[in-house]
Design a protein around this motif. Sequence first.
Motif, PDB file in Angstrom:
ATOM      1  N   SER A 388       0.844  -1.189   0.000  1.00  0.00           N
ATOM      2  CA  SER A 388       0.000   0.000   0.000  1.00  0.00           C
ATOM      3  C   SER A 388       0.879   1.238   0.000  1.00  0.00           C
ATOM      4  O   SER A 388       1.972   1.239   0.573  1.00  0.00           O
ATOM      5  CB  SER A 388      -0.897   0.012   1.246  1.00  0.00           C
ATOM      6  OG  SER A 388      -1.751  -1.107   1.248  1.00  0.00           O
ATOM      7  N   PRO A 389       0.433   2.334  -0.652  1.00  0.00           N
ATOM      8  CA  PRO A 389       1.230   3.559  -0.660  1.00  0.00           C
ATOM      9  C   PRO A 389       1.534   4.029   0.752  1.00  0.00           C
ATOM     10  O   PRO A 389       0.686   3.957   1.641  1.00  0.00           O
ATOM     11  CB  PRO A 389       0.331   4.542  -1.401  1.00  0.00           C
ATOM     12  CG  PRO A 389      -0.529   3.674  -2.281  1.00  0.00           C
ATOM     13  CD  PRO A 389      -0.773   2.436  -1.484  1.00  0.00           C
ATOM     14  N   THR A 390       2.766   4.489   0.955  1.00  0.00           N
ATOM     15  CA  THR A 390       3.199   4.879   2.302  1.00  0.00           C
ATOM     16  C   THR A 390       3.534   6.364   2.343  1.00  0.00           C
ATOM     17  O   THR A 390       4.684   6.753   2.466  1.00  0.00           O
ATOM     18  CB  THR A 390       4.424   4.057   2.721  1.00  0.00           C
ATOM     19  OG1 THR A 390       5.453   4.240   1.722  1.00  0.00           O
ATOM     20  CG2 THR A 390       4.101   2.592   2.830  1.00  0.00           C
ATOM     21  N   GLY A 391       2.524   7.217   2.171  1.00  0.00           N
ATOM     22  CA  GLY A 391       2.742   8.647   2.340  1.00  0.00           C
ATOM     23  C   GLY A 391       3.177   9.338   1.072  1.00  0.00           C
ATOM     24  O   GLY A 391       3.442   8.722   0.057  1.00  0.00           O
ATOM     25  N   GLY A 392       3.212  10.666   1.123  1.00  0.00           N
ATOM     26  CA  GLY A 392       3.539  11.465  -0.042  1.00  0.00           C
ATOM     27  C   GLY A 392       4.997  11.365  -0.416  1.00  0.00           C
ATOM     28  O   GLY A 392       5.810  10.781   0.286  1.00  0.00           O
ATOM     29  N   ALA A 393       5.329  11.983  -1.558  1.00  0.00           N
ATOM     30  CA  ALA A 393       6.701  11.939  -2.029  1.00  0.00           C
ATOM     31  C   ALA A 393       6.933  13.101  -2.966  1.00  0.00           C
ATOM     32  O   ALA A 393       6.007  13.631  -3.568  1.00  0.00           O
ATOM     33  CB  ALA A 393       6.980  10.621  -2.756  1.00  0.00           C
ATOM     34  N   ALA A 394       8.198  13.534  -3.085  1.00  0.00           N
ATOM     35  CA  ALA A 394       8.558  14.520  -4.084  1.00  0.00           C
ATOM     36  C   ALA A 394       8.665  13.814  -5.419  1.00  0.00           C
ATOM     37  O   ALA A 394       9.259  12.733  -5.507  1.00  0.00           O
ATOM     38  CB  ALA A 394       9.882  15.181  -3.706  1.00  0.00           C
ATOM     39  N   CYS A 395       8.105  14.403  -6.451  1.00  0.00           N
ATOM     40  CA  CYS A 395       7.975  13.652  -7.694  1.00  0.00           C
ATOM     41  C   CYS A 395       7.938  14.561  -8.904  1.00  0.00           C
ATOM     42  O   CYS A 395       7.635  15.757  -8.798  1.00  0.00           O
ATOM     43  CB  CYS A 395       6.713  12.794  -7.667  1.00  0.00           C
ATOM     44  SG  CYS A 395       5.223  13.729  -7.213  1.00  0.00           S
ATOM     45  N   LYS A 396       8.245  13.959 -10.045  1.00  0.00           N
ATOM     46  CA  LYS A 396       8.142  14.629 -11.329  1.00  0.00           C
ATOM     47  C   LYS A 396       7.511  13.652 -12.308  1.00  0.00           C
ATOM     48  O   LYS A 396       7.844  12.463 -12.305  1.00  0.00           O
ATOM     49  CB  LYS A 396       9.528  15.053 -11.832  1.00  0.00           C
ATOM     50  CG  LYS A 396       9.511  15.703 -13.212  1.00  0.00           C
ATOM     51  CD  LYS A 396      10.918  16.071 -13.650  1.00  0.00           C
ATOM     52  CE  LYS A 396      10.921  16.684 -15.044  1.00  0.00           C
ATOM     53  NZ  LYS A 396      12.289  17.036 -15.493  1.00  0.00           N
ATOM     54  N   VAL A 397       6.600  14.148 -13.155  1.00  0.00           N
ATOM     55  CA  VAL A 397       5.929  13.309 -14.135  1.00  0.00           C
ATOM     56  C   VAL A 397       6.186  13.866 -15.529  1.00  0.00           C
ATOM     57  O   VAL A 397       6.016  15.063 -15.772  1.00  0.00           O
ATOM     58  CB  VAL A 397       4.408  13.236 -13.878  1.00  0.00           C
ATOM     59  CG1 VAL A 397       3.716  12.412 -14.964  1.00  0.00           C
ATOM     60  CG2 VAL A 397       4.130  12.633 -12.499  1.00  0.00           C
ATOM     61  N   THR A 398       6.615  13.001 -16.416  1.00  0.00           N
ATOM     62  CA  THR A 398       6.727  13.347 -17.833  1.00  0.00           C
ATOM     63  C   THR A 398       5.867  12.374 -18.622  1.00  0.00           C
ATOM     64  O   THR A 398       5.642  11.238 -18.187  1.00  0.00           O
ATOM     65  CB  THR A 398       8.179  13.269 -18.330  1.00  0.00           C
ATOM     66  OG1 THR A 398       8.683  11.944 -18.101  1.00  0.00           O
ATOM     67  CG2 THR A 398       9.052  14.279 -17.611  1.00  0.00           C
ATOM     68  N   GLY A 399       5.388  12.820 -19.755  1.00  0.00           N
ATOM     69  CA  GLY A 399       4.508  11.964 -20.538  1.00  0.00           C
ATOM     70  C   GLY A 399       4.604  12.229 -22.015  1.00  0.00           C
ATOM     71  O   GLY A 399       4.996  13.321 -22.453  1.00  0.00           O
ATOM     72  N   GLU A 400       4.250  11.221 -22.780  1.00  0.00           N
ATOM     73  CA  GLU A 400       4.210  11.329 -24.229  1.00  0.00           C
ATOM     74  C   GLU A 400       2.964  10.612 -24.721  1.00  0.00           C
ATOM     75  O   GLU A 400       2.572   9.573 -24.174  1.00  0.00           O
ATOM     76  CB  GLU A 400       5.460  10.733 -24.855  1.00  0.00           C
ATOM     77  CG  GLU A 400       6.736  11.492 -24.505  1.00  0.00           C
ATOM     78  CD  GLU A 400       7.977  10.796 -25.020  1.00  0.00           C
ATOM     79  OE1 GLU A 400       8.554  11.268 -26.008  1.00  0.00           O
ATOM     80  OE2 GLU A 400       8.341   9.778 -24.427  1.00  0.00           O
ATOM     81  N   THR A 401       2.355  11.144 -25.758  1.00  0.00           N
ATOM     82  CA  THR A 401       1.112  10.578 -26.268  1.00  0.00           C
ATOM     83  C   THR A 401       1.251  10.248 -27.744  1.00  0.00           C
ATOM     84  O   THR A 401       2.036  10.878 -28.464  1.00  0.00           O
ATOM     85  CB  THR A 401      -0.066  11.554 -26.040  1.00  0.00           C
ATOM     86  OG1 THR A 401      -1.290  10.896 -26.360  1.00  0.00           O
ATOM     87  CG2 THR A 401       0.069  12.800 -26.924  1.00  0.00           C
ATOM     88  N   ASN A 402       0.517   9.241 -28.171  1.00  0.00           N
ATOM     89  CA  ASN A 402       0.467   8.837 -29.574  1.00  0.00           C
ATOM     90  C   ASN A 402      -1.011   8.665 -29.907  1.00  0.00           C
ATOM     91  O   ASN A 402      -1.657   7.744 -29.398  1.00  0.00           O
ATOM     92  CB  ASN A 402       1.243   7.538 -29.775  1.00  0.00           C
ATOM     93  CG  ASN A 402       1.313   7.128 -31.240  1.00  0.00           C
ATOM     94  OD1 ASN A 402       1.031   7.930 -32.124  1.00  0.00           O
ATOM     95  ND2 ASN A 402       1.680   5.883 -31.488  1.00  0.00           N
TER      96      ASN A 402
END
Length: 497
Positions: A388-402
């Motif tokens: 199970s997820p254990t609390g928040g976190a510092a994060c970055k999201v990148t994405g690409e679409t087709n």
Amino acid sequence: MPVRTLRPGNTPDPSSTPHPRNTRRALGTLAAVATATALAAAALLPAGQAGAAGTSLRTLAEAKGIYFGTAITQGDLNNAALTTIAGGQFGMLTPANEMKWDTVEPSPGSFNFGPGDRLAAFAQANSMKLRGHTLVWHNQLPSWVSNLPNGQVQGAMRNHITNTATHYKGKLYAWDVVNEPFNEDGSFRNDAFYRAMGSGYVADALRTARAADPGAKLYLNDYNIEGLNPKSDAMYNLVKSLKSQGVPLDGVGFQAHFILGQVPSSLKANLQRFTALGVEVAVTELDDRIKLPASSADLAQQGRDYASVINTCLAVTGCVGLTQWGVGDADSWIPGTFPGEGDGTMYDRGYRPKPAYTASAEALGGSTSTPSPTSSPTASPTASPTASPTGGAACKVTGETNAWNTGLTDNLTVTNTGSIPVNGWALAFTLPAGQTVTGAWNATISPSSGPVTARNLGYNGTIAPGASVSFGYQATHTGNAGLPAQFTLNGAPCTVG
């Protein structure tokens, strides 16, 4: 070509039935515009996708020192869902038809490398190794070769091998130089090559291929040789003889067109006796067909079958990799050849991962913790995460679409920019209006529209500081094919871009 794996007691005439996985898929009228569209679709694949995800099959396999590949046709380049998976999940590409004699040299001395070159370009664009398939084979052989006088066959064979192997010199991992030389009883097929040169044509073909491309590994490839039987004995004796003569031979391909629940118990022992001769071995055309409709129990067994084959390869020093024949059930050769059977790959007809995908990933070491019952090799790829997820976190999201017409695939990469590991992750975001998720890989996503949450699977729940995990989904859209704009990881906002 005969049926690949025979049910007990079922012994059709091996010469009467063409091998379906090698018959051409109808391409319709591929005019220049359609071809250009296909190439454009291939070029628009997410850059670096093939090696970016630490949880892709290719990355998991490469971490174990082997490769995991697939086979496609040039017609498949029109299918964005298929090419996205092929380029992202697999590290080896086999052209299903485009390097065979009837395509490459349909008339004497007239060579057509265009179709093979298109697939070679796709492999290069996605950082995939390339397997040449095949130089000498009795099937998909132009009639002009079969009708040659015996005295002219050797010259035609040498010329074909030399021109083809020279054209692809430096671009291939390996060539299947001679494909399927044996009948089921272990005798040589009475094809044009055997009639003209006897069994010596195999050595001659290998020597010619080595002279044309010294850098490519040279293989013999056949089906129904996976277990200990007369046909595999014949291949073993041929390899032993060739090696004793100093004929250049680097490997043997075991096609592995299996029937559900019938992976030979002698597979490991058989592979080991070949590697003891000084050649590498590979599973070259893996699938596992099911009597339709497939039940959940069938799909679970298929997962066990895939895991068994992968585990066997990993346990045999000298087994260098595996290739699935096709990407998903929608492009498989099986239904067109075995009426009432199909569903033989890791992806369903909508290119959604099946239990065999999860089982394969876990067999390759994808699990980051002791698997729970929901993440065992028989579990669905949409199973719950092990942690199970254990609390928040510092994060970055990148994405690409087709995107295409009314469909799209999105690939998202989540990077842990914090200083502590994330153990179990839940990435929340809102899909743009009109988008509905129809399938996902490397994560579960629910619900299917509006505000959704993507959760890890059993094998990719931990993200170390500075590390990333990638997942993706396929969706329909009503005009807005954009990426989500905001994300939270375990409740903490992520930067985007």
